[in-house]
Scaffold this motif. Structure first.
Motif, PDB file in Angstrom:
ATOM      1  N   ASP A 131       0.830  -1.215   0.000  1.00  0.00           N
ATOM      2  CA  ASP A 131       0.000   0.000   0.000  1.00  0.00           C
ATOM      3  C   ASP A 131       0.859   1.258   0.000  1.00  0.00           C
ATOM      4  O   ASP A 131       1.804   1.379   0.794  1.00  0.00           O
ATOM      5  N   ASP A 132       0.545   2.194  -0.863  1.00  0.00           N
ATOM      6  CA  ASP A 132       1.294   3.451  -0.949  1.00  0.00           C
ATOM      7  C   ASP A 132       1.209   4.278   0.329  1.00  0.00           C
ATOM      8  O   ASP A 132       2.008   5.190   0.544  1.00  0.00           O
TER       9      ASP A 132
ATOM     10  N   ARG B 211       4.435   4.118   2.009  1.00  0.00           N
ATOM     11  CA  ARG B 211       5.601   4.213   1.128  1.00  0.00           C
ATOM     12  C   ARG B 211       6.772   4.931   1.802  1.00  0.00           C
ATOM     13  O   ARG B 211       7.927   4.585   1.566  1.00  0.00           O
TER      14      ARG B 211
END
Length: 213
Positions: free
Chosen positions: A100-101, A104
């Motif tokens: 999942d970004d 990040r």
């Protein structure tokens, strides 16, 4: 704290010592420096064998006898350990890290691209995974924990051996035997007094000379 986490943290702690040793151009084949005086003790028992062992250690065929700009033994250890740590981190992140970004830029996220982190940082990252600390990913499975434990043990052993912190035992080749014909076993490292012993006749040498023959 798990044994695996402790071992990985020890690697990180010892890494600066490897960096310092990298510039030591004195190259040694086995035995390590603390054991080398056993050759002098052997000379009192069998001068021919001692001379042969000295010649072997000085042979240009031995990688460690050549003058080089850095200590190749230390360099090889650092490269091997760093590669093993990176590969293990890649495997763990690939299998367990959240894609999942949202995470990040999380500080504990493992990145596959860009400049690779150093071995010490990677060891600490893996240590945190072994301890189950929060990160943008799932906890390790039992097989992954076992694999990480194996990597940690082997890597620490390599580091300690390179720095002569590990206890070691080595049997010399059949070309270098006691005068009775028996195989010679040398033991030392980790602060222990270096010794050499014949498996057949029991002759035993230390740095101070022949103890029993």
């Amino acid at each position: 704290m798990t044994t695996t986490a402790t071992q990985l943290q020890t690697i990180a702690t010892l890494w600066p010592d490897l960096d310092n040793a990298l510039g030591d151009r004195t190259q040694h084949a086995w035995p390590p420096p603390q054991l080398r005086s056993y050759l002098d003790a052997l000379s009192h028992h069998d001068p021919t064998d001692a001379a042969a062992l000295r010649a072997l250690e000085r042979s240009p065929d031995q990688l460690g006898t050549r003058p080089v700009p850095v200590n190749l033994r230390i360099m090889d250890t650092m490269r091997a350990v760093e590669a093993a740590l990176h590969e293990t981190a890649d495997q763990i992140a690939s299998a367990r890290q959240d894609p999942d970004d949202t995470f990040r830029n999380h500080p504990h996220r493992w990145h596959f691209t860009g400049t690779r982190p150093g071995a010490a940082w990677t060891a600490l990252w893996l240590s945190a995974r072994a301890e189950g600390r929060f990160w943008p990913g799932r906890a390790l499975t039992e097989p992954q924990e076992r694999h990480l434990g194996h990597v940690a043990r082997e890597a620490l052993h390599r580091v300690e051996t390179a720095l002569d912190l590990a206890h070691g035992t080595r049997e010399l080749s059949p070309n270098h035997t006691c005068q009775c014909g028996g195989r010679i076993v040398i033991t030392g490292g980790a602060g222990d007094q270096p010794t050499a012993r014949c498996r057949s006749c029991g002759a035993w040498w230390t740095e101070r000379g022949v103890v029993a023959a």
